[in-house]
Write a protein that holds these residues in place. Sequence first.
Motif, PDB file in Angstrom:
ATOM      1  N   GLY A 161       0.784  -1.231   0.000  1.00 32.43           N
ATOM      2  CA  GLY A 161       0.000   0.000   0.000  1.00 32.43           C
ATOM      3  C   GLY A 161       0.811   1.273   0.000  1.00 32.43           C
ATOM      4  O   GLY A 161       0.246   2.363  -0.044  1.00 32.43           O
ATOM      5  N   MET A 162       2.145   1.174   0.023  1.00 29.24           N
ATOM      6  CA  MET A 162       2.992   2.362   0.017  1.00 29.24           C
ATOM      7  C   MET A 162       3.593   2.542  -1.373  1.00 29.24           C
ATOM      8  O   MET A 162       4.176   1.609  -1.934  1.00 29.24           O
ATOM      9  CB  MET A 162       4.114   2.233   1.056  1.00 29.24           C
ATOM     10  N   PHE A 163       3.451   3.715  -1.955  1.00 26.41           N
ATOM     11  CA  PHE A 163       4.023   3.987  -3.263  1.00 26.41           C
ATOM     12  C   PHE A 163       5.526   3.728  -3.217  1.00 26.41           C
ATOM     13  O   PHE A 163       6.245   4.262  -2.370  1.00 26.41           O
ATOM     14  CB  PHE A 163       3.734   5.426  -3.680  1.00 26.41           C
ATOM     15  N   SER A 164       5.993   2.881  -4.132  1.00 29.00           N
ATOM     16  CA  SER A 164       7.395   2.464  -4.128  1.00 29.00           C
ATOM     17  C   SER A 164       7.927   2.349  -5.546  1.00 29.00           C
ATOM     18  O   SER A 164       7.171   2.241  -6.517  1.00 29.00           O
ATOM     19  CB  SER A 164       7.558   1.100  -3.432  1.00 29.00           C
ATOM     20  N   GLU A 165       9.228   2.353  -5.625  1.00 32.51           N
ATOM     21  CA  GLU A 165       9.943   2.074  -6.874  1.00 32.51           C
ATOM     22  C   GLU A 165      10.655   0.742  -6.703  1.00 32.51           C
ATOM     23  O   GLU A 165      11.261   0.497  -5.659  1.00 32.51           O
ATOM     24  CB  GLU A 165      10.969   3.174  -7.155  1.00 32.51           C
TER      25      GLU A 165
ATOM     26  N   HIS B 104       7.124   1.728 -10.960  1.00 38.32           N
ATOM     27  CA  HIS B 104       6.564   2.422  -9.799  1.00 38.32           C
ATOM     28  C   HIS B 104       5.140   1.958  -9.555  1.00 38.32           C
ATOM     29  O   HIS B 104       4.375   1.733 -10.488  1.00 38.32           O
ATOM     30  CB  HIS B 104       6.593   3.934 -10.028  1.00 38.32           C
ATOM     31  N   GLY B 105       4.789   1.848  -8.303  1.00 40.51           N
ATOM     32  CA  GLY B 105       3.444   1.432  -7.935  1.00 40.51           C
ATOM     33  C   GLY B 105       3.386   0.958  -6.499  1.00 40.51           C
ATOM     34  O   GLY B 105       4.090   1.488  -5.631  1.00 40.51           O
ATOM     35  N   TYR B 106       2.558  -0.079  -6.241  1.00 39.75           N
ATOM     36  CA  TYR B 106       2.322  -0.558  -4.884  1.00 39.75           C
ATOM     37  C   TYR B 106       2.455  -2.081  -4.822  1.00 39.75           C
ATOM     38  O   TYR B 106       2.018  -2.785  -5.725  1.00 39.75           O
ATOM     39  CB  TYR B 106       0.905  -0.216  -4.428  1.00 39.75           C
ATOM     40  N   VAL B 107       3.022  -2.582  -3.742  1.00 39.76           N
ATOM     41  CA  VAL B 107       2.922  -4.004  -3.420  1.00 39.76           C
ATOM     42  C   VAL B 107       1.500  -4.245  -2.925  1.00 39.76           C
ATOM     43  O   VAL B 107       1.023  -3.572  -2.013  1.00 39.76           O
ATOM     44  CB  VAL B 107       3.934  -4.417  -2.332  1.00 39.76           C
ATOM     45  N   THR B 108       0.799  -5.204  -3.544  1.00 37.77           N
ATOM     46  CA  THR B 108      -0.587  -5.466  -3.149  1.00 37.77           C
ATOM     47  C   THR B 108      -0.763  -6.828  -2.483  1.00 37.77           C
ATOM     48  O   THR B 108      -1.762  -7.038  -1.785  1.00 37.77           O
ATOM     49  CB  THR B 108      -1.538  -5.387  -4.359  1.00 37.77           C
ATOM     50  N   ALA B 109       0.163  -7.762  -2.693  1.00 41.94           N
ATOM     51  CA  ALA B 109       0.053  -9.084  -2.074  1.00 41.94           C
ATOM     52  C   ALA B 109       1.438  -9.700  -1.984  1.00 41.94           C
ATOM     53  O   ALA B 109       2.289  -9.478  -2.850  1.00 41.94           O
ATOM     54  CB  ALA B 109      -0.886  -9.993  -2.868  1.00 41.94           C
ATOM     55  N   VAL B 110       1.656 -10.494  -0.923  1.00 37.84           N
ATOM     56  CA  VAL B 110       2.923 -11.194  -0.731  1.00 37.84           C
ATOM     57  C   VAL B 110       2.616 -12.665  -0.501  1.00 37.84           C
ATOM     58  O   VAL B 110       1.947 -13.028   0.479  1.00 37.84           O
ATOM     59  CB  VAL B 110       3.722 -10.623   0.460  1.00 37.84           C
ATOM     60  N   MET B 111       3.076 -13.517  -1.390  1.00 40.21           N
ATOM     61  CA  MET B 111       2.822 -14.946  -1.301  1.00 40.21           C
ATOM     62  C   MET B 111       4.114 -15.658  -0.850  1.00 40.21           C
ATOM     63  O   MET B 111       5.025 -15.011  -0.334  1.00 40.21           O
ATOM     64  CB  MET B 111       2.322 -15.471  -2.651  1.00 40.21           C
TER      65      MET B 111
ATOM     66  N   PHE C 289       5.514 -11.869  -5.200  1.00 38.76           N
ATOM     67  CA  PHE C 289       4.606 -10.831  -4.733  1.00 38.76           C
ATOM     68  C   PHE C 289       3.963 -10.158  -5.937  1.00 38.76           C
ATOM     69  O   PHE C 289       4.412 -10.312  -7.077  1.00 38.76           O
ATOM     70  CB  PHE C 289       5.324  -9.816  -3.837  1.00 38.76           C
ATOM     71  N   VAL C 290       2.886  -9.432  -5.675  1.00 39.34           N
ATOM     72  CA  VAL C 290       2.147  -8.739  -6.728  1.00 39.34           C
ATOM     73  C   VAL C 290       2.381  -7.243  -6.572  1.00 39.34           C
ATOM     74  O   VAL C 290       2.258  -6.692  -5.476  1.00 39.34           O
ATOM     75  CB  VAL C 290       0.643  -9.052  -6.673  1.00 39.34           C
ATOM     76  N   PHE C 291       2.725  -6.604  -7.687  1.00 40.64           N
ATOM     77  CA  PHE C 291       3.018  -5.172  -7.703  1.00 40.64           C
ATOM     78  C   PHE C 291       2.091  -4.510  -8.708  1.00 40.64           C
ATOM     79  O   PHE C 291       2.049  -4.910  -9.874  1.00 40.64           O
ATOM     80  CB  PHE C 291       4.475  -4.951  -8.084  1.00 40.64           C
ATOM     81  N   TYR C 292       1.323  -3.518  -8.245  1.00 39.46           N
ATOM     82  CA  TYR C 292       0.351  -2.857  -9.109  1.00 39.46           C
ATOM     83  C   TYR C 292       0.926  -1.543  -9.618  1.00 39.46           C
ATOM     84  O   TYR C 292       1.276  -0.655  -8.844  1.00 39.46           O
ATOM     85  CB  TYR C 292      -0.948  -2.604  -8.354  1.00 39.46           C
ATOM     86  N   SER C 293       1.048  -1.429 -10.943  1.00 45.08           N
ATOM     87  CA  SER C 293       1.683  -0.293 -11.592  1.00 45.08           C
ATOM     88  C   SER C 293       0.703   0.393 -12.532  1.00 45.08           C
ATOM     89  O   SER C 293      -0.109  -0.275 -13.179  1.00 45.08           O
ATOM     90  CB  SER C 293       2.901  -0.791 -12.387  1.00 45.08           C
ATOM     91  N   PRO C 294       0.762   1.729 -12.649  1.00 36.09           N
ATOM     92  CA  PRO C 294      -0.107   2.413 -13.617  1.00 36.09           C
ATOM     93  C   PRO C 294       0.152   1.963 -15.051  1.00 36.09           C
ATOM     94  O   PRO C 294      -0.746   2.013 -15.887  1.00 36.09           O
ATOM     95  CB  PRO C 294       0.256   3.896 -13.434  1.00 36.09           C
ATOM     96  N   ILE C 295       1.380   1.537 -15.334  1.00 36.05           N
ATOM     97  CA  ILE C 295       1.746   1.151 -16.701  1.00 36.05           C
ATOM     98  C   ILE C 295       1.450  -0.315 -16.965  1.00 36.05           C
ATOM     99  O   ILE C 295       0.834  -0.676 -17.975  1.00 36.05           O
ATOM    100  CB  ILE C 295       3.236   1.455 -16.964  1.00 36.05           C
TER     101      ILE C 295
END
Length: 221
Positions: free
Chosen positions: A89-93, A103-110, A114-120
């Motif tokens: 949930g924290m904006f990260s690079e 750039h975006g957010y970590v949304t899940a850690v397995m 892990f899943v990273f949500y990016s605008p691109i």
Amino acid sequence: MKNQHPLLDSQVELVISGRAGIRGKLIDFGQDILVLYNGIQFFYVPLIHLQQLRIVQDEEQTYSGTPELPFEPYNDSISFRKILLNAKGMFSEIYITGNQSIHGYVTAVMNDFFVFYSPIYHSVMISMRHLKYLVPYNANVTPYSLSSEQFPLKPTPLTLARTFDQQLRKHIGQFVVLDLGENPRKTGVLKNVDLNLLELADASGSSVFIHYDHVKTIHLP
């Protein structure tokens, strides 16, 4: 307690896989990750990708005092998994591969990805073993100055497996992009996953085989 590395609180230079010459103050050192502060940003670097670490004398880079870490209390021991969980949930690079970071957010850690949500790229599933570094931004910073309406913190939920191998198998029959599309032969329909080999059908319909260990990321365009 924090691990006492001999270069702790020294100005150092890192050479990591795919990226050289990262300089800053060595702030923390855990069993599988270190933290470097360059006067502006914190770099969380998994030790598996550390190729060289050396002390440097750079009069232009001096940092007075100890900056406050964005995640954990300074005296707590750190770990790679704990950092990923705290980064949700924290904006990260992050830097994975190629010539650019995303750039975006970590949304899940397995278990091992892990899943990273990016605008691109939208939701990218990333093998933990291939993350080179993570840089968290300040809490009031958003990607590309996008509003929460333009870039929601809660993207469309994915059905996730526990492991990266299982996740890849869930996408058999789908059009996928591997390794952020840096190689056009790593984009196509995932036909099969067998004997640690992924079979992709490329644009011409020809089969391309890629070893599982060299798959860094997967996302659906």
